[in-house]
Design an enzyme around this catalytic site. Structure first.
Site, mmCIF file in Angstrom:
data_model
loop_
_atom_site.group_PDB
_atom_site.id
_atom_site.type_symbol
_atom_site.label_atom_id
_atom_site.label_comp_id
_atom_site.label_asym_id
_atom_site.label_seq_id
_atom_site.Cartn_x
_atom_site.Cartn_y
_atom_site.Cartn_z
ATOM 1 N N TYR A 33 37.680 55.322 42.801
ATOM 2 C CA TYR A 33 37.014 55.184 44.092
ATOM 3 C C TYR A 33 37.847 54.370 45.058
ATOM 4 O O TYR A 33 38.842 53.749 44.661
ATOM 5 C CB TYR A 33 35.619 54.569 43.913
ATOM 6 C CG TYR A 33 35.597 53.081 43.635
ATOM 7 C CD1 TYR A 33 36.020 52.556 42.422
ATOM 8 C CD2 TYR A 33 35.146 52.171 44.606
ATOM 9 C CE1 TYR A 33 36.000 51.193 42.172
ATOM 10 C CE2 TYR A 33 35.107 50.810 44.358
ATOM 11 C CZ TYR A 33 35.541 50.320 43.145
ATOM 12 O OH TYR A 33 35.517 48.963 42.913
ATOM 13 N N ARG A 52 46.762 54.120 47.505
ATOM 14 C CA ARG A 52 46.278 53.585 46.225
ATOM 15 C C ARG A 52 45.453 54.634 45.483
ATOM 16 O O ARG A 52 45.535 54.753 44.253
ATOM 17 C CB ARG A 52 45.458 52.308 46.438
ATOM 18 C CG ARG A 52 45.003 51.697 45.111
ATOM 19 C CD ARG A 52 44.354 50.336 45.282
ATOM 20 N NE ARG A 52 43.146 50.421 46.080
ATOM 21 C CZ ARG A 52 42.484 49.367 46.540
ATOM 22 N NH1 ARG A 52 42.922 48.141 46.300
ATOM 23 N NH2 ARG A 52 41.389 49.516 47.252
ATOM 24 N N ARG A 101 29.622 67.650 27.103
ATOM 25 C CA ARG A 101 30.209 66.333 26.885
ATOM 26 C C ARG A 101 31.274 66.416 25.798
ATOM 27 O O ARG A 101 31.012 66.938 24.721
ATOM 28 C CB ARG A 101 29.118 65.330 26.475
ATOM 29 C CG ARG A 101 29.636 63.911 26.248
ATOM 30 C CD ARG A 101 28.488 62.960 25.950
ATOM 31 N NE ARG A 101 28.979 61.598 25.768
ATOM 32 C CZ ARG A 101 29.387 61.088 24.607
ATOM 33 N NH1 ARG A 101 29.352 61.840 23.510
ATOM 34 N NH2 ARG A 101 29.817 59.848 24.532
ATOM 35 N N LYS A 151 41.819 51.841 40.119
ATOM 36 C CA LYS A 151 40.503 51.520 40.701
ATOM 37 C C LYS A 151 39.445 52.491 40.169
ATOM 38 O O LYS A 151 39.077 53.463 40.838
ATOM 39 C CB LYS A 151 40.593 51.574 42.230
ATOM 40 C CG LYS A 151 39.460 50.878 42.926
ATOM 41 C CD LYS A 151 39.818 50.654 44.369
ATOM 42 C CE LYS A 151 38.624 50.241 45.213
ATOM 43 N NZ LYS A 151 38.070 48.951 44.845
ATOM 44 N N GLU A 183 41.151 37.559 38.985
ATOM 45 C CA GLU A 183 40.657 37.893 40.333
ATOM 46 C C GLU A 183 39.146 37.707 40.364
ATOM 47 O O GLU A 183 38.532 37.354 39.346
ATOM 48 C CB GLU A 183 41.051 39.321 40.715
ATOM 49 C CG GLU A 183 40.561 40.362 39.731
ATOM 50 C CD GLU A 183 41.128 41.757 39.973
ATOM 51 O OE1 GLU A 183 41.473 42.078 41.131
ATOM 52 O OE2 GLU A 183 41.209 42.533 39.001
HETATM 53 N N1 PMP Z 1 39.938 43.239 42.905
HETATM 54 C C1 PMP Z 1 38.882 43.954 42.484
HETATM 55 C C2 PMP Z 1 38.494 43.884 41.045
HETATM 56 C C3 PMP Z 1 38.153 44.732 43.390
HETATM 57 O O1 PMP Z 1 37.090 45.464 42.956
HETATM 58 C C4 PMP Z 1 38.516 44.736 44.758
HETATM 59 C C5 PMP Z 1 37.735 45.526 45.778
HETATM 60 N N2 PMP Z 1 37.599 46.848 45.473
HETATM 61 C C6 PMP Z 1 39.630 43.980 45.163
HETATM 62 C C7 PMP Z 1 40.311 43.248 44.204
HETATM 63 C C8 PMP Z 1 40.088 43.959 46.572
HETATM 64 O O2 PMP Z 1 40.753 45.139 46.934
HETATM 65 P P1 PMP Z 1 40.749 45.670 48.429
HETATM 66 O O3 PMP Z 1 41.332 44.563 49.271
HETATM 67 O O4 PMP Z 1 41.647 46.839 48.394
HETATM 68 O O5 PMP Z 1 39.349 45.974 48.789
#
Ligand code: PMP
Length: 287
Positions: A33, A52, A101, A151, A183
């Site tokens: 996503y 990305r 599945r 992502k 993070e």
């Molecule tokens: N780290 C994680 C785990 C996230 O889910 C996000 C937001 N999607 C970010 C960092 C920040 O990424 P962005 O600046 O591209 O939104």
């Protein structure tokens, strides 16, 4: 007003949009996503999100259902028909619905990827009162999988982390692995010491934030130094300032970490300035 959403080539009222129960994202979180913010009715850093997205798809051997120009047009059309001035566009692409599945990936020749987009109207996104108050952070262990640079829609652990933070009276959680902050649950994490912005270096341990890239670029232009390295919760608690970045929060100051108050407990000068620069510069290049 009923929201218009986009599903596999069609613009539909949200109540009529449907995805199969056999969709790989529903059964296996086999989907990626992106979230792109909208300010003044325009998309912020669309090119960064599109790049990305292509990387996420290629890392998972997943086919793109359309090219990036078409994707931009879909984003713009949804912003237009839903009359979004400030808000978000959510995009999800999955490996599709093979009709049953199975752990084995379906044949991409016969199973089309699923693509879904919808808007979220968020008036006041830029002038968020939380930016004047600052966030309280709780640290938790990072128990996610090892490819956080992709992502994917596997967001259960970050979601649990956010709930844990809320229960502890905090706004969000920072995840810690081997003694160092990776993070935030849905954002990248930073500390500030003097003129230096310290944030973890890019690797498969963290998502390569689009906002992170922009903020580090603008910070360098504003003569702030950047140090990409690991930091611990203890070091963060002693820092002058801290903040997070994401496409929906932009730059958001942090004022407390595991009960330790940073500075005087109000958003730091540099974090606040970075937010202003980020918003100003991003509006200029929005499309
Ligand atoms: N780290 C994680 C785990 C996230 O889910 C996000 C937001 N999607 C970010 C960092 C920040 O990424 P962005 O600046 O591209 O939104």
């Amino acid at each position: 007003m009923t929201r218009t959403v986009y599903v596999n080539g069609d613009y539909l009222p949200e109540t009529e949009a449907k995805v199969s129960i056999f969709d790989r994202a529903f059964l296996m979180a086999d989907g990626v996503y992106e979230v792109t913010s909208v300010l003044d009715g325009k998309l912020i850093d669309f090119a960064g999100h599109a790049t990305r997205l292509q990387r996420s798809l290629s890392e998972l051997d997943m086919r793109a259902p359309c090219d990036m120009d078409e994707l931009l047009e879909i984003h713009r059309e949804l912003v237009r028909v839903n009359d979004i001035d400030e808000g978000l566009v959510y995009l999800q692409i999955t490996r599709g619905a093979p009709g049953d599945r199975d752990f084995v990936f379906p044949d991409p020749e016969t199973t089309e990827p699923t693509i879904v987009l919808f808007t979220q109207n968020k008036p006041g996104l830029a002038d968020n009162p939380a930016a004047r108050k600052g966030l309280k952070i709780l640290s938790i262990e990072d128990q996610r999988w090892g490819r956080r640079d992709i992502k994917t829609v596997q967001l259960l652990y970050p979601s649990m982390g956010k709930m844990k933070a809320r229960k502890a009276g905090c706004d969000d959680a920072w995840m810690v692995e081997d003694g160092f902050v990776t993070e935030g649950t849905s954002n990248n994490a930073y500390i500030v010491k003097g003129n230096r912005i310290i944030t973890r270096a890019l690797s498969s341990d963290i998502l390569h934030g689009i906002t992170r890239a922009a903020v580090l670029r603008f910070a360098a232009e504003a003569q702030m130094e950047i140090e990409e390295r690991n930091f611990s919760i203890a070091e963060a608690q002693e820092a002058d300032e801290a903040f997070i970045t994401s496409a929906s929060a932009f730059v958001m100051p942090v004022v407390e970490i595991d009960g330790a108050v940073l500075g005087d407990g109000t958003p730091g000068m540099r974090s606040t300035r970075l937010r202003e620069i980020y918003l100003e510069e991003s509006r200029k290049t929005a499309i």
